[in-house]
Design a protein around this motif. Sequence first.
Motif, PDB file in Angstrom:
ATOM      1  N   GLU A 255      48.644  54.918  50.418  1.00  0.00           N
ATOM      2  CA  GLU A 255      49.979  54.389  50.952  1.00  0.00           C
ATOM      3  C   GLU A 255      49.662  53.554  52.337  1.00  0.00           C
ATOM      4  N   GLU A 256      48.815  53.489  52.960  1.00  0.00           N
ATOM      5  CA  GLU A 256      48.556  52.594  54.082  1.00  0.00           C
ATOM      6  C   GLU A 256      47.951  51.191  53.431  1.00  0.00           C
ATOM      7  N   ILE A 257      46.957  51.551  52.578  1.00  0.00           N
ATOM      8  CA  ILE A 257      46.241  50.319  51.904  1.00  0.00           C
ATOM      9  C   ILE A 257      47.342  49.499  51.014  1.00  0.00           C
ATOM     10  N   CYS A 258      48.103  50.383  50.379  1.00  0.00           N
ATOM     11  CA  CYS A 258      49.232  49.404  49.667  1.00  0.00           C
ATOM     12  C   CYS A 258      50.149  48.790  50.662  1.00  0.00           C
ATOM     13  N   ALA A 259      50.447  49.395  51.801  1.00  0.00           N
ATOM     14  CA  ALA A 259      51.517  48.799  52.569  1.00  0.00           C
ATOM     15  C   ALA A 259      50.837  47.507  53.363  1.00  0.00           C
ATOM     16  N   ALA A 260      49.488  47.434  53.429  1.00  0.00           N
ATOM     17  CA  ALA A 260      48.802  46.508  54.247  1.00  0.00           C
ATOM     18  C   ALA A 260      48.627  45.350  53.342  1.00  0.00           C
ATOM     19  N   VAL A 261      48.318  45.479  51.923  1.00  0.00           N
ATOM     20  CA  VAL A 261      48.129  44.503  51.179  1.00  0.00           C
ATOM     21  C   VAL A 261      49.361  44.030  50.636  1.00  0.00           C
ATOM     22  N   SER A 262      50.379  44.657  50.307  1.00  0.00           N
ATOM     23  CA  SER A 262      51.468  44.042  49.640  1.00  0.00           C
ATOM     24  C   SER A 262      52.149  42.982  49.908  1.00  0.00           C
ATOM     25  N   PRO A 263      52.293  42.504  51.464  1.00  0.00           N
ATOM     26  CA  PRO A 263      53.060  41.404  51.845  1.00  0.00           C
ATOM     27  C   PRO A 263      52.123  40.022  51.466  1.00  0.00           C
ATOM     28  N   GLU A 264      50.868  40.115  51.191  1.00  0.00           N
ATOM     29  CA  GLU A 264      50.175  39.125  50.913  1.00  0.00           C
ATOM     30  C   GLU A 264      49.463  39.253  49.521  1.00  0.00           C
ATOM     31  N   ALA A 265      50.179  40.139  48.672  1.00  0.00           N
ATOM     32  CA  ALA A 265      49.501  40.693  47.295  1.00  0.00           C
ATOM     33  C   ALA A 265      49.401  39.074  46.518  1.00  0.00           C
ATOM     34  N   THR A 266      50.192  38.397  46.330  1.00  0.00           N
ATOM     35  CA  THR A 266      50.215  36.997  45.434  1.00  0.00           C
ATOM     36  C   THR A 266      48.947  36.289  45.684  1.00  0.00           C
ATOM     37  N   ALA A 267      48.686  36.072  47.110  1.00  0.00           N
ATOM     38  CA  ALA A 267      47.653  35.231  47.697  1.00  0.00           C
ATOM     39  C   ALA A 267      46.172  36.074  47.396  1.00  0.00           C
ATOM     40  N   LEU A 268      46.273  37.235  47.709  1.00  0.00           N
ATOM     41  CA  LEU A 268      45.167  38.174  47.723  1.00  0.00           C
ATOM     42  C   LEU A 268      44.681  38.253  46.257  1.00  0.00           C
ATOM     43  N   ALA A 269      45.520  38.138  45.254  1.00  0.00           N
ATOM     44  CA  ALA A 269      44.990  38.296  43.848  1.00  0.00           C
ATOM     45  C   ALA A 269      44.049  37.484  43.423  1.00  0.00           C
ATOM     46  N   SER A 270      44.026  36.207  43.904  1.00  0.00           N
ATOM     47  CA  SER A 270      42.921  35.311  43.614  1.00  0.00           C
ATOM     48  C   SER A 270      41.666  35.403  44.535  1.00  0.00           C
ATOM     49  N   GLU A 271      41.519  36.341  45.396  1.00  0.00           N
ATOM     50  CA  GLU A 271      40.247  36.604  46.258  1.00  0.00           C
ATOM     51  C   GLU A 271      39.373  37.301  45.547  1.00  0.00           C
ATOM     52  N   ALA A 272      38.113  37.069  45.528  1.00  0.00           N
ATOM     53  CA  ALA A 272      36.751  37.664  44.928  1.00  0.00           C
ATOM     54  C   ALA A 272      36.812  39.188  45.023  1.00  0.00           C
ATOM     55  N   HIS A 273      37.094  39.887  46.179  1.00  0.00           N
ATOM     56  CA  HIS A 273      37.081  41.452  46.329  1.00  0.00           C
ATOM     57  C   HIS A 273      38.326  41.995  46.333  1.00  0.00           C
ATOM     58  N   VAL A 274      39.323  41.427  47.070  1.00  0.00           N
ATOM     59  CA  VAL A 274      40.526  42.074  47.411  1.00  0.00           C
ATOM     60  C   VAL A 274      41.192  42.143  46.029  1.00  0.00           C
ATOM     61  N   ASN A 275      40.993  41.255  44.939  1.00  0.00           N
ATOM     62  CA  ASN A 275      41.755  41.375  43.755  1.00  0.00           C
ATOM     63  C   ASN A 275      41.199  42.783  43.081  1.00  0.00           C
ATOM     64  N   VAL A 276      40.238  43.347  43.180  1.00  0.00           N
ATOM     65  CA  VAL A 276      39.800  44.844  42.850  1.00  0.00           C
ATOM     66  C   VAL A 276      40.530  45.952  43.434  1.00  0.00           C
ATOM     67  N   VAL A 277      40.640  45.547  44.772  1.00  0.00           N
ATOM     68  CA  VAL A 277      41.459  46.760  45.343  1.00  0.00           C
ATOM     69  C   VAL A 277      42.963  46.592  45.056  1.00  0.00           C
ATOM     70  N   LEU A 278      43.622  45.689  44.754  1.00  0.00           N
ATOM     71  CA  LEU A 278      44.858  45.636  43.850  1.00  0.00           C
ATOM     72  C   LEU A 278      44.978  46.303  42.549  1.00  0.00           C
TER      73      LEU A 278
END
Length: 500
Positions: A255-278
Amino acid sequence: SSRARSAGSSDSCARCVVPALLAGMAVRQAAAVKWAQRRAAEARQKDAADDEGVAGSDDSPSPARKGRSRRPRVQSAGSQVAASWDAAAFGMYNPYAAAMFPNPALAGFPGMYPPPYGMLPGPMSPFAMYPGMGAMPGFFPGAGDMSPPMGKVRTTGGGGKKAKKQDMEVSKSKSVPVEGTKTSSRKKGKAKDGTPVAGGSPVGKGQAAETERQVPDVDLDWEEVRPKIVETARGEASCRWLLKQMDAGDAAVIEEICAAVSPEATALASEAHVNVVLQKLLDVGTQEQKKSLVGILQKDLVKNATDTYGCRVVQKMLEVACRDALVQMATELNDHVIVCIESMHGNHVIQKCVERMPPDSVGFIVQAIEEQTCTMASHMYGCRVVQRLLEHCALGRLSKMLDDIVGQAATLAQDPYGNYVVQHVLQFGRKDDKAAIIAIITGDVVTFSKNKCSSNVVDKCFEVSTIGEHAQALEKERAALMQAVLGEPGAETPPLQQMT
């Protein structure tokens, strides 16, 4: 006579040139001896420095050296100062034997060293007679500082901590992969069934770099990570740590990880490692978390669909999204189908749409391709989408597309990509489509059989007319095709002979 004068002139030149060459060799050998002595002195100094760095005795070893045995020292060729020249030991003749030089002028040349004229004795490098040649990389092991391609092996020195770290120092090179690692690169190729690779996501530069080097795992404290989850997800090792925490199934952590990455999810989806977290959140999150994350990622769907890493997140979205979300995503992609199909990454998203969306929701893809069927069928990525449509859609919905493909079957059959589409029509198409294609191939079977691409279509014609779904209905076409291959009885050059 002229011959005598010529012989005397040649002998005179030999007397001048040969002593000069031997004198130059003597100078080089003297320099080589000095160079070898200097190298031996440097090795002794390094040994002494390493020995001084070792604290304690054998009875009370230091913690850094407990349980570790001292490595034996190996002397290099330059540090050996006494040995005898034995040419037979090297399996060769002695080039400096007196019998080699019958000319008396050479035997008594003044100032020469005794055989082998100052060369380094014993098992030496072939280049030891030339100072500076020992530093040439990768020719002969043990010759000075020569470094083989896979690394540099230290052959002299003590057993200190610093020396042990340098015993096997591997030099990384772009052309030579580091031993023990696994490399990966994107390749053009075919699947086991012979078709171009159509499934999965392409391997980008970032992913290839990830497989070439292995970053060690880290052990982090969740309380320290909590305020900086996004920054932690950007690191390779720390990203793996986050994935392990989510795999553990702790709902609070997810829940905490989802809350942290959700606001910037559209930009983070194109990053090398963060896309794996999504992608992991779309796998292990609750239905509410998945729905919320899919809704956020839809805001920049087209950009992420054509991105190296973003396309993977979009494909995962298509796998977990509900029907309403899929319809909404189809609306977002409606005006960008051709752009995505022609993209190295976006074509995988369109293929996933065909596989996952309801049949009545992929009409926008069919409509876009029908406007340029032959162009898409002969496109490197477009042919994949056409094949997915033939596999998953009702044939009645693809009537116009099928008619266009059959009308250009002769051209597409000889195309590097179009021939796979023609083979798919033979396998999944209507009976009339199959009969029409077999008739086209029968009309010029020799030409099609000798072509690298269309020969696969000829094989497919025999297959579908023999064991395919409509084999019985295609018996007449099969007989005509066989007759075209065998030719008329008594023909001088039957078609079958022309194919060989």
